[in-house]
Design a protein around this motif. Sequence first.
Motif, mmCIF file in Angstrom:
data_model
loop_
_atom_site.group_PDB
_atom_site.id
_atom_site.type_symbol
_atom_site.label_atom_id
_atom_site.label_comp_id
_atom_site.label_asym_id
_atom_site.label_seq_id
_atom_site.Cartn_x
_atom_site.Cartn_y
_atom_site.Cartn_z
ATOM 1 N N VAL A 1 6.364 -83.032 49.787
ATOM 2 C CA VAL A 1 6.868 -83.961 50.801
ATOM 3 C C VAL A 1 5.797 -84.149 51.856
ATOM 4 N N PRO B 1 4.168 -85.093 55.374
ATOM 5 C CA PRO B 1 4.673 -85.144 56.745
ATOM 6 C C PRO B 1 4.625 -86.567 57.272
ATOM 7 N N ALA B 2 5.647 -86.915 57.996
ATOM 8 C CA ALA B 2 5.744 -88.282 58.519
ATOM 9 C C ALA B 2 4.756 -88.541 59.632
ATOM 10 N N VAL C 1 14.360 -92.629 58.910
ATOM 11 C CA VAL C 1 13.975 -91.932 57.668
ATOM 12 C C VAL C 1 12.698 -91.128 57.885
ATOM 13 N N LEU C 2 11.724 -91.719 58.547
ATOM 14 C CA LEU C 2 10.481 -91.009 58.804
ATOM 15 C C LEU C 2 10.699 -89.763 59.672
ATOM 16 N N GLU D 1 12.166 -87.065 57.469
ATOM 17 C CA GLU D 1 11.154 -86.464 56.605
ATOM 18 C C GLU D 1 10.265 -85.492 57.380
ATOM 19 N N GLU D 2 9.952 -85.849 58.616
ATOM 20 C CA GLU D 2 9.147 -84.939 59.439
ATOM 21 C C GLU D 2 9.892 -83.638 59.718
ATOM 22 N N LEU E 1 12.241 -82.351 57.831
ATOM 23 C CA LEU E 1 12.344 -81.624 56.559
ATOM 24 C C LEU E 1 11.042 -80.884 56.239
ATOM 25 N N ALA E 2 9.895 -81.534 56.501
ATOM 26 C CA ALA E 2 8.608 -80.874 56.268
ATOM 27 C C ALA E 2 8.453 -79.649 57.160
ATOM 28 N N HIS F 1 10.598 -76.861 55.704
ATOM 29 C CA HIS F 1 9.969 -76.280 54.514
ATOM 30 C C HIS F 1 8.805 -75.363 54.892
#
Length: 390
Positions: free
Chosen positions: A43, A45-46, A62-63, A66-67, A69-70, A73
């Motif tokens: 994934v 990073p945004a 969405v971005l 995603e940031e 979520l990264a 993780h």
Amino acid sequence: MISLRSGTVGARFTILFAVVFLAFAVVLLGLTFLLSAGDTTSVAPAGNAPVQGGLDPARQRVLHLEEQLATVHAQQARRLLAGSLGALLVMAAVAPLLGRVLARRVLRPLRLITSVTRRISAESLDRRLAVTGPDDEVKDLADTIDGLLERLEGSFDAQRRFVANASHELRTPLATMRASLDVAVAKPGPDASTVALADRLRTQLDRVDHLLDGLLVLARAQHGALADAAPVDLAELVGAALGERSAGVRTKALSVTVDLPPGTAAQGSPALLARLVDNVVDNAVAHNERDGWIRITGHARGAEVALVVETGGRVLDQARVDRLVRPFERLGGERTGSSGLGLSIVAAVAAAHGGRVALLARPEGGLRVSVALPVAMPGARPDADVPVPA
């Protein structure tokens, strides 16, 4: 540090188990971390992507997700790495302990075999390991040792029977030769050479007879035949042995000191113990120097009674002294005046009673013979009619 080429089998097994266990743990944790890291880096990073001002709010949302979520993780990867290192440290501490437990359990039958084998001696060759269990390598080893003990027992028994039978059978021709000498000398008018020859032959026959008697006693002692066990007063045996050698004591002008309390009794065969004391005293008198000394002491301590006979003389070699308990061994290898069976009979009789003999070359010169025997049973009366060998 113990290597795999040194140390005990248990230590080597423990090290081997710990190393293999840790190697597999490192490989397993490494694979887990790599797979987890692969999922994390899939994934992007945004924050690295350019943000277009004309993006609609949904695209920006969405971005942003995603940031987040990264970031999650990355935190999980760090926690997984920290947890993996902690687990590896725990495994490093637990692996040797677990390996030691497994090694002790696997090697337990071998320790039992070693313990029983150490207790088996020439006087107890009838004992067997008799290991039960699955037909594996350990049982095969135990059965092999049992077979070896059986063959050794047969060989020892055959040797003892041969010595006893040969010694007994040789008494008949010796008696015949002695009788022939007496007849030859008893004839009217024997010449001086015949009488001198007869005297020399009688001396040699007496030595052979004494040797055969020693062999018979040695064979009986090594058989451990103690059916006549009874309390035996060692002080009486010492007094009788010294009385029989009073002429030798006077000839060598020996100073004899006896400190053996009356009633110092051992439990055993009266005939064998009498021969033991007789041989120890005879050795002290026969192998002493003129104007020398003999000190005989004894005491009871716990389940044992000790008889100690010390003599003065020249300084002896301890290595040679240690060999005197073997049959036909003499100091310096001389072959005159002694059959070489005296102290070997003492050692055999002591072993047959469950005792032991210790020979010490005194630093000041002379020899110290210490005999430990089982003490007489409480309340038992020492045997006053102990046969003393002639």
